[in-house]
Write a protein that holds these residues in place. Structure first.
Motif, PDB file in Angstrom:
ATOM      1  N   HIS A 117      -4.146 -29.898  30.857  1.00 14.90           N
ATOM      2  CA  HIS A 117      -4.827 -29.286  29.713  1.00 14.90           C
ATOM      3  C   HIS A 117      -4.501 -27.793  29.620  1.00 14.90           C
ATOM      4  O   HIS A 117      -4.352 -27.256  28.511  1.00 14.90           O
ATOM      5  CB  HIS A 117      -6.337 -29.489  29.822  1.00 14.90           C
ATOM      6  N   GLN A 194     -16.382 -36.526  31.823  1.00 11.92           N
ATOM      7  CA  GLN A 194     -15.218 -36.247  30.983  1.00 11.92           C
ATOM      8  C   GLN A 194     -13.932 -36.751  31.634  1.00 11.92           C
ATOM      9  O   GLN A 194     -12.998 -37.161  30.935  1.00 11.92           O
ATOM     10  CB  GLN A 194     -15.129 -34.742  30.712  1.00 11.92           C
ATOM     11  N   ARG A 199      -9.603 -38.087  28.162  1.00 15.19           N
ATOM     12  CA  ARG A 199      -8.971 -37.504  26.978  1.00 15.19           C
ATOM     13  C   ARG A 199      -7.603 -36.940  27.334  1.00 15.19           C
ATOM     14  O   ARG A 199      -7.468 -36.127  28.236  1.00 15.19           O
ATOM     15  CB  ARG A 199      -9.853 -36.385  26.407  1.00 15.19           C
ATOM     16  N   ASP A 200      -6.565 -37.383  26.624  1.00 16.77           N
ATOM     17  CA  ASP A 200      -5.207 -36.896  26.889  1.00 16.77           C
ATOM     18  C   ASP A 200      -5.085 -35.424  26.516  1.00 16.77           C
ATOM     19  O   ASP A 200      -5.688 -34.957  25.550  1.00 16.77           O
ATOM     20  CB  ASP A 200      -4.173 -37.701  26.098  1.00 16.77           C
TER      21      ASP A 200
END
Length: 271
Positions: A117, A194, A199-200
């Motif tokens: 991220h 999370q 989530r990519d």
């Protein structure tokens, strides 16, 4: 000219991440050779101490300025019981942006997800994902199958408890394994959830080269998950049979860090 960070989204301006005091450990090489600094990012429950044990000194001995950050709520950083994955990512971006040169980001375990991220906001020179835990419910299913008693509490907001056989090989002396395990903390409940949401990450700034490595005998990250993580970056994983999940603390810790440094030396220089 490389961007230092991407433009913030409107929601990021509206809800900024709360600043915290962060622990950053570093070792400088005796001779400055102009090599890029390495920023090591530990996985959930670990702190900068996990890299200070061996890898920081070893990287510096080979000419690389080496730093490790404790994510908020971990190690010697300020407590943050409600920290989010976004907050952990901000920790990495801000520390990396404060280094004297464009850094190589090295994430271990769930720290590899944080690095993925961070690469969408910080133009890393390169990235290394060590035994990456990239999230999603397959992560929870694997953890439940291999460590049900330690994983069940995490699914209802409690701490994730990893046992010795998950983290280390049998080669590591019991005294060392107990010493390392006694230092483990926990991630926030929100960050754990999370992680499971999986989530990519957005595409990386500048498409830096990415190395994925781990062990086929890792009892946290199965070989199929290693292969998926490597495919995401167009490569195959570099494997170290016989090692546990915590490659930087295991008995044969020199092998993976030397492989990382050799790869960085061979990587073409980027403008």
């Amino acid at each position: 000219m490389n961007e230092r960070v991407r433009i913030l989204r409107g929601r990021e301006w509206a809800r900024p991440v709360r600043p915290v005091r962060r622990e950053v450990l570093g070792v400088a090489p005796e001779l400055e050779e102009g090599r890029p600094p390495l920023l090591f990012v530990p996985g959930f429950g670990h702190g900068a101490w996990a890299f200070a044990e061996h890898w920081l000194e070893h990287a510096a001995s080979r000419g690389f300025p080496a730093y490790a950050v404790s994510l908020r709520g971990h190690g010697g950083s300020e407590r943050a019981p409600e920290a989010t994955l976004r907050a952990y990512t901000q920790d990495v971006i801000q520390v990396a942006a404060g280094l004297p040169r464009q850094a190589v980001l090295v994430g271990h375990g769930a720290g590899a997800l944080v690095v993925s991220h961070a690469m969408a906001r910080y133009p890393a020179r390169a990235a290394v994902l060590v035994a990456p835990v990239m999230g999603g419910w397959s992560t929870a299913v694997t953890a439940l199958r291999r460590n049900p008693l330690g994983t069940l509490p995490a699914l209802v907001g409690g701490p994730l408890k990893l046992h010795r056989r998950q983290l280390f090989s049998r080669e590591l002396p019991d005294a060392d394994a107990r010493r390392h395990a006694a230092r483990l903390g926990r991630a926030s409940r929100r960050a754990q959830w999370q992680l499971l949401a999986g989530r990519d990450a957005e595409p990386a700034v500048g498409r830096p080269p990415v190395l994925v490595l781990g062990s086929p005998d890792d009892r946290v990250v199965p070989p199929a998950a290693l292969a998926r993580a490597a495919r995401r970056y167009g490569s195959a994983p570099l494997l170290f049979p016989g090692m546990g999940h915590d490659l930087m603390l295991d008995a044969r810790w020199r092998e993976p860090i030397d492989a990382i440094l050799d790869w960085l030396v061979k990587e073409p220089q980027r403008a």
